[in-house]
Design a protein around this motif. Structure first.
Motif, PDB file in Angstrom:
ATOM      1  N   GLN A 159       0.800  -1.239  -0.026  1.00 51.56           N
ATOM      2  CA  GLN A 159      -0.234   0.076   0.053  1.00 51.56           C
ATOM      3  C   GLN A 159       0.736   1.056  -0.015  1.00 51.56           C
ATOM      4  OE1 GLN A 159      -2.815   0.044   3.514  1.00 51.56           O
ATOM      5  NE2 GLN A 159      -3.222  -2.108   3.166  1.00 51.56           N
ATOM      6  N   ARG A 160       0.259   2.356  -0.321  1.00 54.47           N
ATOM      7  CA  ARG A 160       0.929   3.746  -0.241  1.00 54.47           C
ATOM      8  C   ARG A 160       0.755   4.083   1.341  1.00 54.47           C
ATOM      9  NH1 ARG A 160      -1.517   4.181  -5.282  1.00 54.47           N
ATOM     10  NH2 ARG A 160      -0.040   4.860  -7.034  1.00 54.47           N
ATOM     11  N   PRO A 161       1.936   4.444   1.842  1.00 58.57           N
ATOM     12  CA  PRO A 161       1.567   4.845   3.120  1.00 58.57           C
ATOM     13  C   PRO A 161       0.877   6.211   3.235  1.00 58.57           C
ATOM     14  CG  PRO A 161       4.053   4.340   2.714  1.00 58.57           C
ATOM     15  CD  PRO A 161       3.405   4.328   1.467  1.00 58.57           C
ATOM     16  N   ARG A 162       0.197   6.388   4.492  1.00 63.07           N
ATOM     17  CA  ARG A 162      -0.643   7.625   4.871  1.00 63.07           C
ATOM     18  C   ARG A 162       0.326   8.922   4.738  1.00 63.07           C
ATOM     19  NH1 ARG A 162      -4.295   6.108   9.456  1.00 63.07           N
ATOM     20  NH2 ARG A 162      -5.004   7.871   9.267  1.00 63.07           N
ATOM     21  N   LEU A 163       0.055   9.901   4.356  1.00 58.00           N
ATOM     22  CA  LEU A 163       0.655  11.234   4.665  1.00 58.00           C
ATOM     23  C   LEU A 163      -0.439  11.753   5.403  1.00 58.00           C
ATOM     24  CD1 LEU A 163       2.757  13.368   4.505  1.00 58.00           C
ATOM     25  CD2 LEU A 163       1.802  14.010   2.359  1.00 58.00           C
ATOM     26  N   ILE A 164      -0.173  12.010   6.893  1.00 62.83           N
ATOM     27  CA  ILE A 164      -0.882  12.793   7.736  1.00 62.83           C
ATOM     28  C   ILE A 164      -0.625  14.032   7.984  1.00 62.83           C
ATOM     29  CG2 ILE A 164      -2.133  12.518   9.959  1.00 62.83           C
ATOM     30  CD1 ILE A 164      -1.621   9.486   9.658  1.00 62.83           C
ATOM     31  N   SER A 165      -1.203  15.214   8.111  1.00 63.33           N
ATOM     32  CA  SER A 165      -0.861  16.370   8.250  1.00 63.33           C
ATOM     33  C   SER A 165      -2.033  17.496   7.979  1.00 63.33           C
ATOM     34  CB  SER A 165       0.437  16.966   7.524  1.00 63.33           C
ATOM     35  OG  SER A 165       0.722  18.205   7.940  1.00 63.33           O
ATOM     36  N   ALA A 166      -2.093  18.555   8.605  1.00 67.36           N
ATOM     37  CA  ALA A 166      -3.104  19.606   8.095  1.00 67.36           C
ATOM     38  C   ALA A 166      -2.741  19.921   6.562  1.00 67.36           C
ATOM     39  CB  ALA A 166      -3.095  20.663   9.095  1.00 67.36           C
ATOM     40  N   ASP A 167      -3.924  20.371   5.861  1.00 68.36           N
ATOM     41  CA  ASP A 167      -3.898  20.818   4.780  1.00 68.36           C
ATOM     42  C   ASP A 167      -3.240  22.010   4.746  1.00 68.36           C
ATOM     43  OD1 ASP A 167      -5.279  18.598   3.273  1.00 68.36           O
ATOM     44  OD2 ASP A 167      -6.931  19.585   3.477  1.00 68.36           O
ATOM     45  N   GLY A 168      -2.072  22.228   3.789  1.00 70.10           N
ATOM     46  CA  GLY A 168      -1.289  23.412   3.766  1.00 70.10           C
ATOM     47  C   GLY A 168      -0.050  23.275   3.111  1.00 70.10           C
ATOM     48  N   PRO A 169       1.022  24.450   3.277  1.00 71.17           N
ATOM     49  CA  PRO A 169       2.187  24.506   2.371  1.00 71.17           C
ATOM     50  C   PRO A 169       3.022  22.992   2.639  1.00 71.17           C
ATOM     51  CG  PRO A 169       2.012  26.102   3.924  1.00 71.17           C
ATOM     52  CD  PRO A 169       0.529  25.673   3.933  1.00 71.17           C
ATOM     53  N   LEU A 170       3.059  22.550   4.062  1.00 70.64           N
ATOM     54  CA  LEU A 170       4.029  21.499   4.234  1.00 70.64           C
ATOM     55  C   LEU A 170       3.555  20.127   3.544  1.00 70.64           C
ATOM     56  CD1 LEU A 170       6.390  20.289   5.490  1.00 70.64           C
ATOM     57  CD2 LEU A 170       5.166  19.976   7.740  1.00 70.64           C
ATOM     58  N   LYS A 171       2.269  19.967   3.473  1.00 72.90           N
ATOM     59  CA  LYS A 171       1.788  18.878   2.977  1.00 72.90           C
ATOM     60  C   LYS A 171       1.913  18.902   1.503  1.00 72.90           C
ATOM     61  CE  LYS A 171      -2.496  15.590   3.621  1.00 72.90           C
ATOM     62  NZ  LYS A 171      -3.686  15.469   4.352  1.00 72.90           N
ATOM     63  N   GLU A 172       1.605  19.903   1.047  1.00 66.94           N
ATOM     64  CA  GLU A 172       1.741  19.824  -0.697  1.00 66.94           C
ATOM     65  C   GLU A 172       3.189  19.885  -0.812  1.00 66.94           C
ATOM     66  OE1 GLU A 172      -1.074  20.442  -2.578  1.00 66.94           O
ATOM     67  OE2 GLU A 172      -2.031  19.537  -0.793  1.00 66.94           O
ATOM     68  N   PHE A 173       3.959  20.548  -0.042  1.00 67.69           N
ATOM     69  CA  PHE A 173       5.468  20.388  -0.599  1.00 67.69           C
ATOM     70  C   PHE A 173       5.944  18.702  -0.509  1.00 67.69           C
ATOM     71  CE2 PHE A 173       9.977  19.631   0.616  1.00 67.69           C
ATOM     72  CZ  PHE A 173      10.497  20.560  -0.284  1.00 67.69           C
ATOM     73  N   LEU A 174       5.517  18.056   0.493  1.00 66.20           N
ATOM     74  CA  LEU A 174       5.946  16.969   0.642  1.00 66.20           C
ATOM     75  C   LEU A 174       5.360  15.993  -0.351  1.00 66.20           C
ATOM     76  CD1 LEU A 174       5.696  16.331   4.589  1.00 66.20           C
ATOM     77  CD2 LEU A 174       7.558  16.513   3.233  1.00 66.20           C
ATOM     78  N   ARG A 175       4.256  16.291  -0.713  1.00 68.21           N
ATOM     79  CA  ARG A 175       3.363  15.478  -1.738  1.00 68.21           C
ATOM     80  C   ARG A 175       4.029  15.621  -3.254  1.00 68.21           C
ATOM     81  NH1 ARG A 175      -2.466  17.014  -1.259  1.00 68.21           N
ATOM     82  NH2 ARG A 175      -2.625  14.966   0.620  1.00 68.21           N
ATOM     83  N   TYR A 176       4.466  16.732  -3.466  1.00 74.23           N
ATOM     84  CA  TYR A 176       4.745  17.035  -5.047  1.00 74.23           C
ATOM     85  C   TYR A 176       6.392  17.069  -4.834  1.00 74.23           C
ATOM     86  CZ  TYR A 176       0.126  18.308  -5.934  1.00 74.23           C
ATOM     87  OH  TYR A 176      -1.404  18.423  -5.987  1.00 74.23           O
ATOM     88  N   ASN A 177       6.982  17.163  -3.533  1.00 73.60           N
ATOM     89  CA  ASN A 177       8.493  16.924  -4.056  1.00 73.60           C
ATOM     90  C   ASN A 177       9.133  15.819  -3.431  1.00 73.60           C
ATOM     91  OD1 ASN A 177       9.240  20.052  -4.762  1.00 73.60           O
ATOM     92  ND2 ASN A 177       7.665  20.004  -3.352  1.00 73.60           N
ATOM     93  N   VAL A 178       8.524  15.152  -2.393  1.00 71.01           N
ATOM     94  CA  VAL A 178       9.287  13.843  -1.935  1.00 71.01           C
ATOM     95  C   VAL A 178       8.340  12.765  -2.446  1.00 71.01           C
ATOM     96  CG1 VAL A 178       9.930  12.741   0.238  1.00 71.01           C
ATOM     97  CG2 VAL A 178       9.710  15.160   0.155  1.00 71.01           C
ATOM     98  N   HIS A 179       9.022  12.096  -3.743  1.00 73.67           N
ATOM     99  CA  HIS A 179       8.224  11.131  -4.299  1.00 73.67           C
ATOM    100  C   HIS A 179       8.143   9.835  -3.912  1.00 73.67           C
ATOM    101  CE1 HIS A 179       8.087  14.083  -7.544  1.00 73.67           C
ATOM    102  NE2 HIS A 179       9.363  14.130  -7.594  1.00 73.67           N
ATOM    103  N   THR A 180       9.109   9.489  -2.736  1.00 71.13           N
ATOM    104  CA  THR A 180       8.997   8.145  -2.105  1.00 71.13           C
ATOM    105  C   THR A 180       7.598   8.322  -1.328  1.00 71.13           C
ATOM    106  OG1 THR A 180      11.252   8.205  -1.668  1.00 71.13           O
ATOM    107  CG2 THR A 180       9.997   6.839  -0.257  1.00 71.13           C
ATOM    108  N   ILE A 181       7.035   9.193  -0.821  1.00 73.29           N
ATOM    109  CA  ILE A 181       5.713   9.351  -0.049  1.00 73.29           C
ATOM    110  C   ILE A 181       4.643   8.661  -1.021  1.00 73.29           C
ATOM    111  CG2 ILE A 181       4.212  10.641   1.086  1.00 73.29           C
ATOM    112  CD1 ILE A 181       6.323  12.563   1.978  1.00 73.29           C
ATOM    113  N   SER A 182       4.549   9.056  -2.104  1.00 67.90           N
ATOM    114  CA  SER A 182       3.506   8.581  -3.078  1.00 67.90           C
ATOM    115  C   SER A 182       3.720   7.435  -3.593  1.00 67.90           C
ATOM    116  CB  SER A 182       3.360   9.937  -4.207  1.00 67.90           C
ATOM    117  OG  SER A 182       4.565   9.799  -4.888  1.00 67.90           O
ATOM    118  N   GLU A 183       4.926   6.561  -3.307  1.00 69.16           N
ATOM    119  CA  GLU A 183       4.920   5.368  -4.003  1.00 69.16           C
ATOM    120  C   GLU A 183       4.628   4.310  -2.939  1.00 69.16           C
ATOM    121  OE1 GLU A 183       9.291   4.937  -4.331  1.00 69.16           O
ATOM    122  OE2 GLU A 183       9.346   6.384  -6.000  1.00 69.16           O
ATOM    123  N   LYS A 184       3.981   3.291  -3.748  1.00 70.72           N
ATOM    124  CA  LYS A 184       3.740   2.142  -2.728  1.00 70.72           C
ATOM    125  C   LYS A 184       4.867   1.454  -1.991  1.00 70.72           C
ATOM    126  CE  LYS A 184      -0.348   0.419  -5.443  1.00 70.72           C
ATOM    127  NZ  LYS A 184      -1.118  -0.635  -5.995  1.00 70.72           N
TER     128      LYS A 184
END
Length: 397
Positions: free
Chosen positions: A32-57
């Motif tokens: 599965q893809r790990p869950r990314l838990i944080s409030a919606d905002g700049p940090l969550k968006e930065f991690l989602r679009y820049n740290v690609h390991t998070i979006s991989e299974k």
């Protein structure tokens, strides 16, 4: 003849059926893809679009599923495949007369290379498996690494009657200030802590006003956010209890050599009777009158109470099957509301394990990949997106 014998065994089809069922379960439920838990905002968006390991299974190693297996086998593999590291050791003299060792790894780094301070777990030292693993991959990516040892570890004798105490962060504050002063001007500095070392980092980030002045970003790996829950979980049979006793034997091997502690209010003989982590904490911190009660000690160390006060970007990596801190103990609701803290939560991975693939004998596993991608993105910050993120966060804090 061989195949004829096999064909006569009635359980052979059942074996293949079981294997097929297991892999159907593995591919549909485990991967599965790990869950990314944080409030919606700049940090969550930065991690989602820049740290690609998070979006991989995340593909946990199928032959060592489970928190206990992940932790033990990851430890063994890292010890086996990673070479010893040749550090440059520096002795940092502290304000109260104590000393601690800083181990620098900066081979091949440019003059202005960013730096990461690494805080190990309770008995982690320069050649501990996970320390070598993280230091090696960070240095390979062009980052300086400084291991901040605890007093009495890393080849340094205990010079004052003071020992490691959960979230007492004064030594770390001195080390961060010193490292920052040693680095070239405008060289960015990050900090990562593992296991029990996260108590010290959490307290520093939440309570030290200078934290945002020196650190660009921070990370915690397998943080025991609720030490009370962790201690209780470690006393469950069977493997947890065995691991608990084994860990304490290693701690007490070190502790019994600290004869200078007899000059303090610590009852060394009582501490040496500790068989579990809970007993060790009670004997060292409560019976020695550093805390009024065990409950007060646990509450003081709890990361839940500190996350809301952290003002620099912090990424946590946790596994739901961590034997020291399973999902029930994690502050998920607090992190979901935080703009400065994010958590990557996988279903599998254990405690500082996170092995992946069918043959996990290569150096970089999920933990290492996430760690190095996160810090290269935030510390090198080639397009300035992380600096803009911090400016946005500063406006809202």
């Amino acid at each position: 003849m061989y195949f004829e014998v096999l064909n006569t065994i009635s359980w052979w089809p059942a074996f293949f059926a079981a294997v097929n069922i297991f892999f159907v379960y593995y591919f549909t439920q485990v991967v599965q893809r790990p869950r990314l838990i944080s409030a919606d905002g700049p940090l969550k968006e930065f991690l989602r679009y820049n740290v690609h390991t998070i979006s991989e299974k995340y593909w946990p190693t199928f032959w060592c599923l489970g928190g206990a297996a992940q932790m033990l086998i990851a430890n063994a593999i890292r010890q086996l495949v990673l070479p010893k590291i040749n550090y440059r050791r520096e002795i940092l003299k502290l304000k109260d007369g104590g000393e601690l060792a800083l181990h620098w790894l900066e081979a091949g780094c440019s003059e202005n290379a960013p730096c990461i301070i690494l805080i190990p777990g309770l008995i982690g030292e320069p050649q501990t498996d996970y320390v070598r693993s993280l230091a090696t991959i960070a240095n390979k990516a062009g980052l300086r690494v400084v291991l901040c040892n605890y007093r009495g570890l890393g080849g340094v004798t205990l010079k004052t009657p003071r020992f490691y105490t959960l979230n007492c962060y004064e030594d770390l504050a001195e080390a961060i200030r010193h490292v920052h002063e040693k680095l070239p001007k405008d060289c960015k500095l990050g900090c990562v802590a593992l296991s029990l070392g996260t108590f010290m980092l959490g307290a520093y980030l939440a309570q030290e006003e200078e934290a945002s002045k020196y650190l660009t970003a921070a990370m915690m790996i397998s943080p025991p956010c609720d030490i009370k829950f962790g201690v209780i979980n470690l006393e469950k049979p069977y493997f947890n209890k065995i691991f608990n006793h084994s860990m304490m034997r290693e701690v007490l091997k070190l502790f019994k050599h600290y004869s200078i502690l007899r000059k303090s209010n610590i009852d060394v003989d009582l501490v040496l009777t500790s068989k579990t982590l809970g007993a060790f904490i009670n004997n060292l911190l409560v019976k020695s009158s550093l805390f009024a009660s065990l409950e007060e000690c646990y509450e003081d160390a709890k990361l839940h109470n500190k996350l809301g006060n952290i003002t620099i970007p912090l990424l946590c990596l946790c596994a739901a099957d961590d034997i020291f801190q399973p999902i029930q103990a994690l502050p998920l609701e607090i992190v979901e509301k935080s703009s400065n803290v994010a958590m990557v939560l996988s279903e599998y991975g254990g405690h500082i394990g996170f092995l992946e693939g069918w043959w996990p004998f290569r150096r970089e596993q999920y933990m290492e990949r996430l760690f190095v991608e996160y810090f290269t993105k935030v510390l090198f910050d080639e397009n300035g997106s992380f600096q803009r993120l911090k400016e946005q966060l500063n406006k809202t804090n």
